[in-house]
Design a protein around this motif. Structure first.
Motif, mmCIF file in Angstrom:
data_model
loop_
_atom_site.group_PDB
_atom_site.id
_atom_site.type_symbol
_atom_site.label_atom_id
_atom_site.label_comp_id
_atom_site.label_asym_id
_atom_site.label_seq_id
_atom_site.Cartn_x
_atom_site.Cartn_y
_atom_site.Cartn_z
ATOM 1 N N GLU A 1 0.834 -1.209 0.000
ATOM 2 C CA GLU A 1 0.000 0.000 0.000
ATOM 3 C C GLU A 1 0.865 1.254 0.000
ATOM 4 N N MET A 2 1.902 1.234 0.819
ATOM 5 C CA MET A 2 2.766 2.415 0.913
ATOM 6 C C MET A 2 3.557 2.606 -0.373
ATOM 7 N N GLU A 3 3.935 1.518 -1.003
ATOM 8 C CA GLU A 3 4.692 1.583 -2.240
ATOM 9 C C GLU A 3 3.898 2.289 -3.332
ATOM 10 N N GLY A 4 2.586 2.061 -3.354
ATOM 11 C CA GLY A 4 1.744 2.668 -4.371
ATOM 12 C C GLY A 4 1.170 4.015 -3.979
ATOM 13 N N TRP A 5 1.519 4.488 -2.796
ATOM 14 C CA TRP A 5 0.988 5.766 -2.290
ATOM 15 C C TRP A 5 1.754 6.935 -2.887
ATOM 16 N N THR A 6 1.036 7.957 -3.307
ATOM 17 C CA THR A 6 1.659 9.164 -3.852
ATOM 18 C C THR A 6 1.674 10.255 -2.792
ATOM 19 N N LEU A 7 2.825 10.828 -2.572
ATOM 20 C CA LEU A 7 2.970 11.870 -1.560
ATOM 21 C C LEU A 7 2.072 13.060 -1.900
ATOM 22 N N PRO A 8 1.089 13.408 -1.035
ATOM 23 C CA PRO A 8 0.214 14.542 -1.336
ATOM 24 C C PRO A 8 0.923 15.877 -1.074
ATOM 25 N N ARG A 9 0.434 16.897 -1.716
ATOM 26 C CA ARG A 9 1.013 18.233 -1.551
ATOM 27 C C ARG A 9 0.127 19.053 -0.620
ATOM 28 N N PHE A 10 0.727 19.608 0.438
ATOM 29 C CA PHE A 10 -0.014 20.454 1.362
ATOM 30 C C PHE A 10 -0.511 21.677 0.591
ATOM 31 N N PRO A 11 -1.832 21.913 0.571
ATOM 32 C CA PRO A 11 -2.383 22.903 -0.362
ATOM 33 C C PRO A 11 -2.241 24.370 0.045
ATOM 34 N N VAL A 12 -1.816 24.660 1.270
ATOM 35 C CA VAL A 12 -1.754 26.043 1.751
ATOM 36 C C VAL A 12 -0.299 26.489 1.847
ATOM 37 N N SER A 13 -0.047 27.746 1.468
ATOM 38 C CA SER A 13 1.306 28.300 1.563
ATOM 39 C C SER A 13 1.289 29.603 2.355
ATOM 40 N N GLY A 14 2.481 30.102 2.660
ATOM 41 C CA GLY A 14 2.583 31.394 3.353
ATOM 42 C C GLY A 14 1.998 32.531 2.547
ATOM 43 N N HIS A 15 2.085 32.440 1.217
ATOM 44 C CA HIS A 15 1.511 33.479 0.364
ATOM 45 C C HIS A 15 -0.001 33.578 0.557
ATOM 46 N N ASP A 16 -0.650 32.411 0.735
ATOM 47 C CA ASP A 16 -2.103 32.428 0.952
ATOM 48 C C ASP A 16 -2.448 33.193 2.223
ATOM 49 N N LEU A 17 -1.659 33.015 3.262
ATOM 50 C CA LEU A 17 -1.927 33.695 4.529
ATOM 51 C C LEU A 17 -1.608 35.180 4.445
ATOM 52 N N ARG A 18 -0.579 35.539 3.695
ATOM 53 C CA ARG A 18 -0.275 36.962 3.536
ATOM 54 C C ARG A 18 -1.400 37.679 2.799
ATOM 55 N N ARG A 19 -1.988 37.008 1.833
ATOM 56 C CA ARG A 19 -3.110 37.612 1.108
ATOM 57 C C ARG A 19 -4.323 37.806 2.006
ATOM 58 N N MET A 20 -4.342 37.082 3.120
ATOM 59 C CA MET A 20 -5.427 37.242 4.091
ATOM 60 C C MET A 20 -5.095 38.320 5.118
ATOM 61 N N GLY A 21 -3.935 38.969 4.959
ATOM 62 C CA GLY A 21 -3.570 40.071 5.844
ATOM 63 C C GLY A 21 -2.687 39.687 7.007
ATOM 64 N N ILE A 22 -2.189 38.474 7.054
ATOM 65 C CA ILE A 22 -1.300 38.041 8.138
ATOM 66 C C ILE A 22 0.135 38.300 7.694
ATOM 67 N N SER A 23 0.837 39.145 8.373
ATOM 68 C CA SER A 23 2.168 39.567 7.927
ATOM 69 C C SER A 23 3.303 39.033 8.784
ATOM 70 N N SER A 24 3.028 38.666 10.020
ATOM 71 C CA SER A 24 4.081 38.188 10.918
ATOM 72 C C SER A 24 4.570 36.807 10.489
ATOM 73 N N GLY A 25 5.885 36.717 10.255
ATOM 74 C CA GLY A 25 6.447 35.434 9.851
ATOM 75 C C GLY A 25 6.235 34.371 10.904
ATOM 76 N N LYS A 26 6.372 34.751 12.172
ATOM 77 C CA LYS A 26 6.197 33.803 13.266
ATOM 78 C C LYS A 26 4.756 33.305 13.319
ATOM 79 N N GLU A 27 3.823 34.222 13.104
ATOM 80 C CA GLU A 27 2.410 33.851 13.127
ATOM 81 C C GLU A 27 2.059 32.955 11.941
ATOM 82 N N ILE A 28 2.622 33.274 10.783
ATOM 83 C CA ILE A 28 2.376 32.452 9.592
ATOM 84 C C ILE A 28 2.874 31.020 9.816
#
Length: 428
Positions: free
Chosen positions: A371-398
């Motif tokens: 099962e693990m051999e056939g599993w494809t590593l998923p991509r985490f869909p959220v990035s820091g850019h998405d949070l900055r566009r929401m108005g969050i600017s603190s790197g620590k908070e992001i």
């Protein structure tokens, strides 16, 4: 494999020792015929034109007699390296520069293939003025090879030249040294490991060693100290990839070979036996099996110091040593692969997925490994850019928010969408 034109054995007289029996037969098979590319035909004609004998030698003969297509084909000739170079230069054949010439080997190349050709061994103290006889030279060369199954030659007409019953040994799945085992080993101590490697490839049964062979190995084991780690590791990996692995490693320890090849003197042979048995259907990597012998990281460091293993192999051993207990302890019946998948997702190492698969092999978890051999590593869909566009600017908070979202995403089995994850931020 078909064979035709089988002749009875012929006696050869030798002036310096007792007569020996030469067995001949003529091989005809699809594998043999497939060797005759245009390049090989040209090479054979070249040697024939200059009246030098040329034979297929060693492992390729063994493979052909077993009905296998050889991956590499080596040749033996009566021509010296200088004679070969002169001949190739005269006919415009390209030569490959290598260090083999000091051992009588010249490598020629056409547009497709390389041909490694070695001058037949001679022993002037024995042969005197008899060096011109091709059968004498073939027999002397065969006498200096390691195992009977590797000591045969094949003519381009399919005639087999077998001086030490190599073909009978091959048919009977018997692995034995040519002549006296101690003498053959002392010519090159690496032959100890080559013996075990071919035993794992040829023999049908564990424990079917010929009389005197294991005694010779025990008496000469310390000679492996003078063999380079790189050469030892090549053979040891092939042993671990073959059959009868547990038996052969047990023998390596029983005969005192282990400490001379970098293995821990107090290797965990019980764990090794368990891992061999439970992983055998999954083709574990050599280092996966070998790690079962190790109790601590010092064992890995000492192996690396002796054998000069690759960085990838060393890292795999250290990973298995650390995680063979820890990740398993985190499993639950509801989500048995969750800790393994989470580990891959969190890792920054590019080969973590492969390491996890080797860990599951080590543990004998074939269903989970598949099962693990056939599993494809998923991509985490959220990035820091998405949070900055929401108005969050603190790197620590992001960083904190991304980690929280990632944990939620992992807990959902990587199913939560980007929109759903960002909605969680908006509702805080």
């Amino acid at each position: 494999m078909q064979r035709a034109g089988v002749w009875g054995p012929h006696m050869l007289s030798r002036v310096w020792t007792l007569s020996r029996r030469l067995s001949t037969m003529r091989l005809q098979s699809d594998e043999f015929n497939a060797l005759f590319t245009d390049g090989l035909k040209t090479l054979a004609n070249l040697f024939a034109k200059d009246r030098y004998e040329l034979r297929i030698a060693g492992g390729a003969v063994r493979d052909l007699l077993s009905g296998k297509q050889p991956h590499d084909v080596d040749f033996a000739t009566t021509a010296t390296p200088e004679q070969m170079k002169d001949m190739f230069l005269k006919d415009g054949v390209r030569l490959i520069n290598n260090k083999g010439e000091t051992h009588g080997t010249v490598t020629a190349r056409d547009n497709v293939s390389e041909f490694e050709i070695t001058t037949l061994r001679v022993d002037c103290t024995q042969m005197g003025d008899m060096l011109s006889g091709i059968h004498d030279r073939l027999e002397i060369d065969a006498e200096r090879r390691d195992l009977t199954i590797n000591s045969m030659f094949l003519g381009f007409d399919g005639t087999l030249y077998d001086y030490f019953n190599g073909y009978e040994d091959l048919k009977n799945r018997c692995v034995r040294f040519v002549g006296d085992p101690s003498q053959r080993i002392q010519e090159d101590y690496l032959r100890i490991l080559r013996y075990f490697r071919f035993y794992g490839r040829i023999s049908e049964r564990s424990g079917a060693h010929t009389s005197g062979t294991l005694d010779a190995v025990r008496e000469n084991a310390s000679g492996l100290r003078g063999i380079s780690g790189e050469r030892i590791w090549v053979e040891l990996k092939k042993i671990l990839e073959g059959n009868h692995v547990n038996h052969l490693i047990q023998i390596i320890y029983d005969l005192g070979v282990a400490p001379h090849v970098g293995l821990p003197e107090d290797g965990n042979l019980e764990e090794f036996a368990r891992v061999c048995e439970r992983s055998r259907r999954m083709s574990p990597k050599p280092m996966t099996l070998l790690t079962a012998l190790f109790s601590n990281t010092d064992h890995v460091q000492k192996l690396d110091l002796r054998l000069k293993i690759s960085k990838e192999e060393k890292n795999l051993a250290l990973f298995l040593l650390q995680q063979r207990r820890e990740l398993t302890a985190e499993r639950t019946d509801a989500a048995p692969l969750k800790p393994f998948k989470d580990y891959v997702v969190d890792s920054r190492e590019p080969d973590t997925h492969r390491k996890i698969c080797e860990l599951l092999k080590y543990q004998g978890e074939e269903q989970f490994f598949r099962e693990m051999e056939g599993w494809t590593l998923p991509r985490f869909p959220v990035s820091g850019h998405d949070l900055r566009r929401m108005g969050i600017s603190s790197g620590k908070e992001i960083g904190r928010i991304l980690q929280e979202l990632k944990e939620h995403w992992k807990g959902s089995g990587f199913q939560t969408s980007k929109e759903e994850l960002l909605n969680r931020v908006g509702h805080k």
